[in-house]
Design a protein around this motif. Structure first.
Motif, PDB file in Angstrom:
ATOM      1  N   ALA A  36     -13.502  -0.011  23.558  1.00  0.00           N
ATOM      2  CA  ALA A  36     -12.076   0.241  23.334  1.00  0.00           C
ATOM      3  C   ALA A  36     -11.734   0.102  21.857  1.00  0.00           C
ATOM      4  N   PHE A  37     -12.415  -0.844  21.216  1.00  0.00           N
ATOM      5  CA  PHE A  37     -12.202  -1.080  19.788  1.00  0.00           C
ATOM      6  C   PHE A  37     -12.515   0.178  18.979  1.00  0.00           C
ATOM      7  N   MET A  38     -13.633   0.833  19.265  1.00  0.00           N
ATOM      8  CA  MET A  38     -14.023   2.030  18.517  1.00  0.00           C
ATOM      9  C   MET A  38     -13.086   3.197  18.823  1.00  0.00           C
ATOM     10  N   ARG A  39     -12.677   3.330  20.074  1.00  0.00           N
ATOM     11  CA  ARG A  39     -11.727   4.387  20.421  1.00  0.00           C
ATOM     12  C   ARG A  39     -10.429   4.193  19.634  1.00  0.00           C
ATOM     13  N   MET A  40      -9.998   2.941  19.519  1.00  0.00           N
ATOM     14  CA  MET A  40      -8.779   2.634  18.771  1.00  0.00           C
ATOM     15  C   MET A  40      -8.926   3.030  17.299  1.00  0.00           C
ATOM     16  N   ARG A  41     -10.072   2.669  16.712  1.00  0.00           N
ATOM     17  CA  ARG A  41     -10.301   3.003  15.302  1.00  0.00           C
ATOM     18  C   ARG A  41     -10.300   4.512  15.065  1.00  0.00           C
ATOM     19  N   LEU A  42     -11.026   5.222  15.918  1.00  0.00           N
ATOM     20  CA  LEU A  42     -11.096   6.678  15.768  1.00  0.00           C
ATOM     21  C   LEU A  42      -9.727   7.308  15.985  1.00  0.00           C
ATOM     22  N   LYS A  43      -9.041   6.834  16.992  1.00  0.00           N
ATOM     23  CA  LYS A  43      -7.705   7.355  17.287  1.00  0.00           C
ATOM     24  C   LYS A  43      -6.786   7.181  16.081  1.00  0.00           C
ATOM     25  N   ASN A  44      -6.814   6.007  15.474  1.00  0.00           N
ATOM     26  CA  ASN A  44      -5.960   5.755  14.300  1.00  0.00           C
ATOM     27  C   ASN A  44      -6.253   6.747  13.180  1.00  0.00           C
ATOM     28  N   VAL A  45      -7.532   6.959  12.905  1.00  0.00           N
ATOM     29  CA  VAL A  45      -7.912   7.893  11.839  1.00  0.00           C
ATOM     30  C   VAL A  45      -7.411   9.299  12.154  1.00  0.00           C
ATOM     31  N   LEU A  46      -7.620   9.715  13.391  1.00  0.00           N
ATOM     32  CA  LEU A  46      -7.280  11.092  13.776  1.00  0.00           C
ATOM     33  C   LEU A  46      -5.777  11.308  13.851  1.00  0.00           C
ATOM     34  N   VAL A  47      -5.075  10.357  14.425  1.00  0.00           N
ATOM     35  CA  VAL A  47      -3.611  10.503  14.570  1.00  0.00           C
ATOM     36  C   VAL A  47      -2.938  10.511  13.200  1.00  0.00           C
ATOM     37  N   GLN A  48      -3.424   9.641  12.321  1.00  0.00           N
ATOM     38  CA  GLN A  48      -2.872   9.605  10.957  1.00  0.00           C
ATOM     39  C   GLN A  48      -3.035  10.938  10.261  1.00  0.00           C
ATOM     40  N   ASP A  49      -4.086  11.682  10.632  1.00  0.00           N
ATOM     41  CA  ASP A  49      -4.333  12.984  10.019  1.00  0.00           C
ATOM     42  C   ASP A  49      -3.622  14.106  10.778  1.00  0.00           C
ATOM     43  N   GLY A  50      -2.833  13.723  11.759  1.00  0.00           N
ATOM     44  CA  GLY A  50      -2.001  14.710  12.450  1.00  0.00           C
ATOM     45  C   GLY A  50      -2.580  15.311  13.712  1.00  0.00           C
ATOM     46  N   HIS A  51      -3.656  14.736  14.228  1.00  0.00           N
ATOM     47  CA  HIS A  51      -4.265  15.271  15.445  1.00  0.00           C
ATOM     48  C   HIS A  51      -3.809  14.524  16.673  1.00  0.00           C
ATOM     49  N   GLU A  52      -4.002  15.156  17.841  1.00  0.00           N
ATOM     50  CA  GLU A  52      -3.661  14.506  19.091  1.00  0.00           C
ATOM     51  C   GLU A  52      -4.950  13.988  19.735  1.00  0.00           C
ATOM     52  N   VAL A  53      -4.894  12.788  20.310  1.00  0.00           N
ATOM     53  CA  VAL A  53      -6.129  12.171  20.824  1.00  0.00           C
ATOM     54  C   VAL A  53      -6.015  11.824  22.300  1.00  0.00           C
ATOM     55  N   ILE A  54      -7.052  12.196  23.060  1.00  0.00           N
ATOM     56  CA  ILE A  54      -7.218  11.682  24.422  1.00  0.00           C
ATOM     57  C   ILE A  54      -8.544  10.934  24.465  1.00  0.00           C
ATOM     58  N   GLY A  79      -8.161 -13.201  17.326  1.00  0.00           N
ATOM     59  CA  GLY A  79      -9.556 -13.626  17.464  1.00  0.00           C
ATOM     60  C   GLY A  79     -10.070 -13.588  18.883  1.00  0.00           C
ATOM     61  N   GLU A  80      -9.162 -13.355  19.840  1.00  0.00           N
ATOM     62  CA  GLU A  80      -9.576 -13.403  21.249  1.00  0.00           C
ATOM     63  C   GLU A  80      -8.975 -12.247  22.026  1.00  0.00           C
ATOM     64  N   GLY A  81      -9.403 -12.091  23.246  1.00  0.00           N
ATOM     65  CA  GLY A  81      -8.826 -11.046  24.098  1.00  0.00           C
ATOM     66  C   GLY A  81      -9.776  -9.879  24.258  1.00  0.00           C
ATOM     67  N   GLU A  82      -9.342  -8.918  25.059  1.00  0.00           N
ATOM     68  CA  GLU A  82     -10.205  -7.782  25.398  1.00  0.00           C
ATOM     69  C   GLU A  82     -10.621  -6.966  24.194  1.00  0.00           C
ATOM     70  N   MET A  83      -9.682  -6.681  23.302  1.00  0.00           N
ATOM     71  CA  MET A  83      -9.990  -5.842  22.140  1.00  0.00           C
ATOM     72  C   MET A  83     -10.942  -6.586  21.206  1.00  0.00           C
ATOM     73  N   ALA A  84     -10.736  -7.902  21.085  1.00  0.00           N
ATOM     74  CA  ALA A  84     -11.625  -8.712  20.247  1.00  0.00           C
ATOM     75  C   ALA A  84     -13.044  -8.688  20.812  1.00  0.00           C
ATOM     76  N   ASP A  85     -13.163  -8.839  22.125  1.00  0.00           N
ATOM     77  CA  ASP A  85     -14.487  -8.798  22.758  1.00  0.00           C
ATOM     78  C   ASP A  85     -15.121  -7.417  22.593  1.00  0.00           C
ATOM     79  N   SER A  86     -14.311  -6.388  22.704  1.00  0.00           N
ATOM     80  CA  SER A  86     -14.824  -5.036  22.503  1.00  0.00           C
ATOM     81  C   SER A  86     -15.345  -4.877  21.078  1.00  0.00           C
ATOM     82  N   ALA A  87     -14.636  -5.476  20.129  1.00  0.00           N
ATOM     83  CA  ALA A  87     -15.077  -5.411  18.728  1.00  0.00           C
ATOM     84  C   ALA A  87     -16.397  -6.139  18.541  1.00  0.00           C
ATOM     85  N   ILE A  88     -16.534  -7.298  19.174  1.00  0.00           N
ATOM     86  CA  ILE A  88     -17.790  -8.045  19.077  1.00  0.00           C
ATOM     87  C   ILE A  88     -18.937  -7.222  19.637  1.00  0.00           C
ATOM     88  N   GLY A  89     -18.701  -6.612  20.769  1.00  0.00           N
ATOM     89  CA  GLY A  89     -19.728  -5.770  21.382  1.00  0.00           C
ATOM     90  C   GLY A  89     -20.107  -4.627  20.472  1.00  0.00           C
TER      91      GLY A  89
END
Lengths: 118, 172, 167
Positions: free
Chosen positions: A11-29, C70-80
């Motif tokens: 989820a963390f990586m999806r969030m990062r990519l989404k932020n980059v893409l949305v900031q550049d004006g794209h729509e993300v699913i 520092g905690e929570g689902e997103m934090a754990d996802s980041a660690i992974g």
């Protein structure tokens, strides 16, 4: 402005990519694994897919092959930490348009998007 | 100064004054056998359910050899078998491993329970299962078995302190 | 994303040692130490296990700039994901050097005593007949030297001597 499907189990990586893409004006699913990716592709026909490789249920290379079988015009860019030679070669041979190795700079993502969708 | 009991290791003693501790039980089982007449104590850090051979060099490593071995060593120190109470901790499911291993924690727990039941040893308290680690401590001064976890309150397994009852048995 | 790149882990020490599987809980210090860890099985021609381990109290400093807490689902996802990136980089290096394929599974993330994690791994190794295992340990520090993490690689199909010879 493109519709981009971001596929990654983190989820963390999806969030990062989404932020980059949305900031550049794209729509993300989003999708969290290869199975969801195939389903989301069928439903939404995005302009571009950013596909991770290492995922549960179905990995990204398998999902890539299945999406291309369904729609040979699909534009899929691999975005993965697994940048070893044999993997990159397999991805490209299987039809990936590009291979971005994590960790990446935002510019690399946006350049890839521009190149694929103009 | 506590005595730390590592994987596959054990300790037995009479009139134990020192705390005995097993740190970080995941799928392993920490077994305490407390004998309430002479004041004999046994503790084992069990790793796997069944020994591949009849007389393994590390008997405490396997549930099916650890229980009889601990009992044998405790009886050597004068423990009375029908005065023994067991306390268990661990047997968690920590790792999802692709392969033949299965749920080692659950298999360990079942094996230990079976060995105790076979010898009619009552389980006086336990903290087992789940997906988290535990530390099992024998508090010698109080006669208590205590389980602690990261990020949660301690749990006392001994409903009453486990102390020797024979007049002169052990010393408070 | 630039933070993830700028705060890239630097390798400060690599060691290869043989250990009794049952000593793994004490490998990085006290078995009761709480850590954040991401755990992977390694598939391909170098089967084994890979872990990225960080002391819990250092993780908040790493994660807050990335996910706001520092905690929570997103934090754990980041660690992974950090474990995936660092671990894959390590495996990529070896795979390309020997022209083989070695890939991690998706991560399992833990916040718990290191003994519970390593002891459970030891049980898996011992049940597979591996009483002794080689451990390749890489110490990683952030550029500012604030965070120290360990990447542990435990190959199942090599002995320490075989590893050393092929180095």
């Amino acid at each position: 402005m493109a519709l981009v499907l971001v596929v990654d189990d983190a989820a963390f990586m999806r969030m990062r990519l989404k932020n980059v893409l949305v900031q550049d004006g794209h729509e993300v699913i989003e999708a969290g694994n290869g199975v969801e990716a195939i389903e989301m592709y069928r439903q939404h026909r995005p302009d571009l897919v950013m596909m991770d490789i290492t995922m549960p249920e179905m990995d990204g290379i398998t999902a890539l092959k299945k999406i291309l079988q369904d729609d040979p015009s699909a534009k899929i860019v691999i975005c993965s930490a697994l940048g070893q030679e044999s993997t990159v070669i397999e991805a490209i041979k299987s039809g990936a348009k590009d291979f971005i190795v994590k960790p990446f700079q935002p510019e690399r993502i946006l350049d890839a998007v521009k190149k694929q969708v103009g | 100064m506590s005595l730390a009991i590592g994987l596959g290791k054990y300790a037995v003693g009479k009139d134990v004054r020192q705390d005995w501790v097993i740190y970080g039980l995941g799928s392993c089982i920490g077994l305490i056998l407390c004998e309430r007449w002479e004041g004999v104590l046994g503790m084992a850090h069990i790793v796997l359910p069944a020994s591949p051979e009849p007389d393994p060099p590390e008997p405490a490593r396997y549930a099916d050899t650890a229980v009889p071995f601990l009992l044998q060593e405790m009886e050597r120190l004068g423990a009375i078998p029908n005065r023994i109470v067991a306390f268990l901790a661990g047997g968690a499911r920590m790792l999802e491993i692709n392969g033949a291993v299965g749920d080692i924690g659950r298999r360990n727990l079942e094996a230990v329970r079976e060995e105790l039941a076979m010898r009619r040893i009552r389980v006086g308290g336990e903290s087992v299962g789940g997906t988290f680690g535990r530390t099992l401590r024998w508090n010698a001064a109080e006669g208590l078995a205590i389980v602690s976890r990261f990020g949660a309150a301690d749990e006392v397994l001994t409903p009453v302190p486990c102390r020797p009852v024979r007049p002169g048995g052990g010393q408070a | 994303m630039s933070e993830l790149v700028e705060k890239r882990f630097k390798i400060t020490e690599v060691s290869m040692t043989q250990h009794e599987a049952e000593e793994l809980p004490n490998l990085l210090g006290d078995a009761s130490t709480p850590v954040c860890a991401s755990f992977f099985q390694v598939r391909g021609e170098l089967p084994g296990f890979l872990l990225l381990v960080m002391p819990v109290h250092e993780v908040a400093a790493l994660l807050e700039p990335l996910v706001g807490q520092g905690e929570g689902e997103m934090a754990d996802s980041a660690i992974g994901e950090i474990g995936n990136i660092v671990g894959s980089a390590f495996l990529n290096h070896i795979a390309d050097h020997y022209h083989i394929y070695a890939a991690p599974t998706p991560p399992q993330v833990f916040r718990d005593m290191i003994g519970a994690l390593m002891g459970s791994l030891a049980a898996v190794l011992v049940s597979g007949g591996k009483l002794e295992v080689p451990v390749v340990r890489t110490q990683l520090t952030q550029n500012e030297g604030v965070l120290s993490a360990f990447l542990l690689w435990i190959p199942e199909s090599f002995s320490l001597d075989e590893l050393r010879q092929s180095k």
